[in-house]
Structure formats: C-alpha cells, structure tokens
Design an enzyme around this catalytic site. Structure first.
Site, PDB file in Angstrom:
ATOM      1  CG  HIS A 185      35.421  42.193  42.732  1.00  0.00           C
ATOM      2  ND1 HIS A 185      36.113  41.036  42.595  1.00  0.00           N
ATOM      3  CD2 HIS A 185      35.487  42.490  44.050  1.00  0.00           C
ATOM      4  CE1 HIS A 185      36.578  40.632  43.768  1.00  0.00           C
ATOM      5  NE2 HIS A 185      36.216  41.517  44.658  1.00  0.00           N
ATOM      6  CB  CYS A 220      33.500  37.135  47.589  1.00  0.00           C
ATOM      7  SG  CYS A 220      34.858  37.422  48.746  1.00  0.00           S
ATOM      8  CG  HIS A 272      32.977  42.979  47.749  1.00  0.00           C
ATOM      9  ND1 HIS A 272      32.414  41.952  47.005  1.00  0.00           N
ATOM     10  CD2 HIS A 272      34.297  42.697  47.836  1.00  0.00           C
ATOM     11  CE1 HIS A 272      33.355  41.081  46.675  1.00  0.00           C
ATOM     12  NE2 HIS A 272      34.511  41.513  47.161  1.00  0.00           N
ATOM     13  CG  HIS A 298      38.696  44.464  47.443  1.00  0.00           C
ATOM     14  ND1 HIS A 298      38.628  44.007  48.739  1.00  0.00           N
ATOM     15  CD2 HIS A 298      38.020  43.565  46.682  1.00  0.00           C
ATOM     16  CE1 HIS A 298      37.956  42.879  48.757  1.00  0.00           C
ATOM     17  NE2 HIS A 298      37.566  42.589  47.527  1.00  0.00           N
ATOM     18  CG  HIS A 328      37.571  55.327  41.261  1.00  0.00           C
ATOM     19  ND1 HIS A 328      38.915  55.526  41.491  1.00  0.00           N
ATOM     20  CD2 HIS A 328      36.935  55.649  42.402  1.00  0.00           C
ATOM     21  CE1 HIS A 328      39.073  55.977  42.727  1.00  0.00           C
ATOM     22  NE2 HIS A 328      37.894  56.052  43.303  1.00  0.00           N
ATOM     23  CD  GLU A 372      40.463  40.468  46.429  1.00  0.00           C
ATOM     24  OE1 GLU A 372      39.935  40.270  45.320  1.00  0.00           O
ATOM     25  OE2 GLU A 372      40.134  39.829  47.442  1.00  0.00           O
TER      26      GLU A 372
END
Length: 117
Positions: free
Chosen positions: A14, A25, A29, A31, A69, A107
C-alpha cells in the site's frame, strides 16, 4: 462474558499518498498483516461455543480473495491505514456474526490498531 479470537494473515502493499512526500508511509511499501477478529457473548450455544471457529472460514476466504498479495490502494475506498482496515473488517464480520465485538490489525510485530464500538 465469553470471548473468542481468531487470527488471519495476509501480505499486501500500500501507499498512503495523502501524507507528505518525505513520510516513509507515503512511499510504496508492504506489510505482513495480521487480522484478529474477536467475538463475545454472555451465553454459549448448545455446543458450548460462542461460535464454532470453523464458522469463521468465510473471513479467511474473503481475505485471501480480496486482500492477499494485492495493492490495498486498489482494494479500499479509504486510506489503507491499519485503523481503517480494522473498521472495514469489523463491519464485514459484524454483518455475518452478530457476536463480533472487535477487530485488530497489525502491520508489524510492534504495531496494532483496533476497532471496537
């Protein structure tokens, strides 16, 4: 009050594009998320459960089909913060299982967000 919890995992990317460019953020990136759904009841059913854990399988299917994914910016209509995701999963679960009392989203191993009305 009886409470049960079940944990689900998925990986996704995201980007929080509404944040300043220099915020970490704001960059693309990903998680390894953990979602924990909690159900609560003052009584148990005839089998001695708040709800059979097997009944929660539709949440696994939903997470696998919709979030795992994936790029969350393409999946969610609001910024894909852990807080917004906790509310999203809470609403989804509450519409199926009235005993839903809270949802937590992680996360990272050190960060958690929770939605509990």
């Amino acid at each position: 009050m009886y409470r049960i919890r079940k944990e689900f995992h998925f990986s996704a990317s995201h980007q929080l594009t509404h944040l300043p460019d220099d915020h970490q953020c704001a960059r693309l990136h990903g998680h390894n998320y953990i979602v924990v759904v909690e159900l609560a009841s003052e009584t148990l059913n005839a089998d001695g459960f708040v709800r059979d854990y097997h009944d929660l399988k539709p949440l696994k299917v939903y997470i696998d089909d919709t979030f795992d994914h994936r790029h969350l910016n393409d999946v969610m209509d609001v910024p894909s913060t852990a807080e917004n995701m906790a509310k999203h999963f809470y609403d989804w679960c509450k519409s199926r299982w009235p005993e839903t009392s809270a949802v937590q989203v992680s996360e990272t191993p050190k960060t958690w967000a929770e939605y509990r009305p």
